[in-house]
Design an enzyme around this catalytic site. Structure first.
Site, PDB file in Angstrom:
ATOM      1  N   LEU A 189      12.905  13.314 -45.331  1.00 48.21           N
ATOM      2  CA  LEU A 189      12.056  12.968 -44.178  1.00 48.21           C
ATOM      3  C   LEU A 189      10.579  12.947 -44.559  1.00 48.21           C
ATOM      4  CD1 LEU A 189      14.438  15.143 -42.586  1.00 48.21           C
ATOM      5  CD2 LEU A 189      13.455  13.687 -40.849  1.00 48.21           C
ATOM      6  N   LYS A 246       3.871   6.088 -52.546  1.00 46.49           N
ATOM      7  CA  LYS A 246       4.405   6.982 -53.587  1.00 46.49           C
ATOM      8  C   LYS A 246       5.525   7.865 -53.037  1.00 46.49           C
ATOM      9  CE  LYS A 246       0.725   7.717 -56.948  1.00 46.49           C
ATOM     10  NZ  LYS A 246      -0.258   8.698 -57.426  1.00 46.49           N
ATOM     11  N   TYR A 289      21.615   3.834 -55.821  1.00 49.82           N
ATOM     12  CA  TYR A 289      22.227   5.082 -56.300  1.00 49.82           C
ATOM     13  C   TYR A 289      23.679   5.172 -55.816  1.00 49.82           C
ATOM     14  CZ  TYR A 289      18.231   7.531 -58.447  1.00 49.82           C
ATOM     15  OH  TYR A 289      17.216   7.918 -59.293  1.00 49.82           O
ATOM     16  N   GLY A 312       2.070  17.384 -41.861  1.00 52.98           N
ATOM     17  CA  GLY A 312       2.757  18.462 -41.152  1.00 52.98           C
ATOM     18  C   GLY A 312       2.008  19.763 -41.337  1.00 52.98           C
ATOM     19  N   TYR A 314       3.841   1.297 -45.310  1.00 54.68           N
ATOM     20  CA  TYR A 314       4.920   2.096 -44.710  1.00 54.68           C
ATOM     21  C   TYR A 314       6.222   1.299 -44.693  1.00 54.68           C
ATOM     22  CZ  TYR A 314       7.276   4.999 -41.137  1.00 54.68           C
ATOM     23  OH  TYR A 314       8.149   5.803 -40.444  1.00 54.68           O
TER      24      TYR A 314
END
Ligand code: NAD
Ligand code: UDP
Length: 311
Positions: A68, A86, A154, A31, A140
Site C-alpha cells: 500500500l 520510485k 512475477y 503517513g 501516479y
C-alpha cells in the site's frame, strides 16, 4: 508496506483483529506513526520506519505481503513525482521479491486511476483506460499501471501467488486534514466555517467508499486465491458540488461554496462496476454516504478539538 497511512493503518487493525502478526513498514512521507500509535505494545505488531524503495528483509515466516506504500492524494504525488514513480516501481518490486523469498502471497493496492479519464462508464476491470502518459497525473497513474504489469510478470513467469485490487476513492477517519483530497478538505473547511473549494463547475463525479468497506475488500482479496484485478469501490456516484452541499448539511456549517481552478487532467467521471467483487469475493459495500460521512465528521471534529486544546 505503507501501514502508517490512512488505508494501511486500518488494514493493520483488520489484520490484527483476524489474529495475524503484522510488520508495518513506512517512511512516513505522507503517513504518520500516530496512525498506528494505538497498536504499539501489542506484541503481534512491529513498526519499522523504512523506505521500501531501498531493499529490505523481514525475519521469520511471511505469509502475506500487502503493498500500500505510495502517495495517494494528487496534492502529494504532484509534490513528489519521482518519489511516487520510485515507490510504485522499485518499492513494488521489493515487495514482490520479499514475497518470492518467503513463498508468500503478494497483494497490490492499485487504483481506479489506471482508468485515467475514462471513456467507458462505469469502469469494468476489462477496460484498459485513458491515461495521458506525459500529464501531471502520469507519475501516479503510470506507476500503478507499471506495478500491475510487474505483479502480473512475477505471477506468470515466477509462479508467485499475487492479487491486484483497484481501489476507488475511499474516505474515513485518519485522513490528514491537510491531505488535499476532497473529503478531508471539505470537512475541514466546513468545520472551520471556511468556504468549500469546489474545483471547476463541480459537475465532475466520484463514487466514494467508506474505509471499513474498502478494507474488508482488501483483506477478503488477500485471503482469497484470486489474481484480479478486482475493483473495490462504492457505486454511489455524486458530483463534487452535491458532495459539498451534503457536507455543509451534515456539519450544520454556515460555510459558502467557492469555485476554484480545476486540476489538469482531472477525470470527469468515475464509478466502479463491482460485479466481479460481488461474484468472486462476495463483497458489497455496506456503509451509505450519510453514515460514512457522519462517522468521518465525528472523528474530524474530535481531532480538531484535540488539536485546539493541545495548541
Ligand atoms: P496515504 O498517503 O495515507 O498512505 C500511503 C502510505 O505509504 C503513507 O503512510 C506513506 O508514508 C507510505 N509511503 C509512501 N512512500 C513510501 C516509501 N517509499 N516507503 C515506505 N512507505 C511509503 O494514502 P492511502 O489513501 O492510505 O493509500 C494507500 C494505498 O492505497 C496507496 O498505494 C494508494 O495508491 C492506494 N489507493 C488509495 C485510494 C484511496 O482513496 N485512499 C484509492 C486508490 C488507491
Ligand atoms: N476537489 C475539489 N475541491 C478540493 C479538492 C478536490 O472539488 O478541495 C475535486 C477534484 O478536482 C476532483 C475530486 O474533487 O474532481 C476528487 O479529488 P481527490 O483529490 O479527492 O481525488 P482524485 O479522485 O482526483 O484522485
Amino acid at each position: 508496506m505503507g501501514g502508517a497511512g490512512f488505508l494501511g493503518s486500518h488494514v493493520c487493525d483488520a489484520l490484527l483483529d483476524r489474529d495475524y502478526d503484522v510488520v508495518c513498514l513506512d517512511n512516513e512521507s505522507t503517513g504518520s506513526d500516530t496512525n498506528v500509535a494505538h497498536l504499539v505494545g501489542d506484541d503481534r505488531f512491529a513498526y519499522r520506519r523504512c523506505d521500501v524503495v531501498d531493499t529490505f528483509e523481514v525475519s521469520g515466516t511471511v505469509d502475506l505481503v500487502l503493498q500500500l506504500a505510495s502517495p495517494a492524494s494528487p496534492v502529494h504525488y504532484l509534490a513528489m513525482p519521482v518519489e511516487t514513480m520510485k515507490v510504485g516501481s522499485l518499492g513494488t518490486m521489493h515487495g514482490l521479491d520479499l514475497a518470492a523469498r518467503h513463498d508468500a502471497r503478494f497483494v497490490l493496492a492499485s487504483t481506479s486511476e489506471v482508468y485515467g479519464d475514462p471513456l467507458e462508464h462505469p469502469q469494468r476491470e476489462s477496460y484498459w483506460g485513458n491515461v495521458n502518459p506525459v500529464g501531471p497525473r502520469a507519475v501516479y497513474d503510470e506507476s500503478k499501471r507499471f506495478g500491475e504489469a510487474l505483479t502480473t510478470a512475477y505471477r506468470t513467469s515466477r509462479a508467485l501467488d499475487t492479487g491486484i485490487v483497484r481501489i476507488f476513492n475511499t474516505y474515513g477517519p485518519r485522513m490528514a486534514t491537510d491531505d488535499g483530497r476532497v473529503v478531508p478538505t471539505f470537512l475541514h473547511q466546513a468545520l472551520a466555517g471556511e468556504p468549500l473549494t469546489v474545483a471547476g463547475d463541480g459537475l465532475q463525479t466520484r463514487s466514494l467508499c467508506y474505509v471499513d468497506d474498502t478494507v474488508r475488500g482488501i483483506v477478503t482479496m488477500a485471503e482469497s486465491a484470486h489474481t484480479g484485478p478486482v475493483n473495490i469501490g462504492n457505486t454511489h456516484e455524486v458530483t463534487m458540488l452535491e458532495l459539498a452541499k451534503h457536507v455543509v448539511e451534515l456539519t450544520g456549517s454556515s460555510s459558502t461554496i467557492e469555485f476554484v481552478e480545476r486540476p489538469v487532467d482531472d477525470p470527469e467521471k468515475r464509478r466502479p462496476d463491482t460485479a466481479l467483487a460481488r461474484e468472486l469475493l462476495d463483497w458489497v459495500p455496506q456503509v451509505d454516504a450519510r453514515t460514512g460521512l457522519s462517522r468521518t465528521i465525528a472523528w474530524f471534529s474530535e481531532a480538531l478539538e484535540a488539536r485546539s486544546v493541545g495548541a
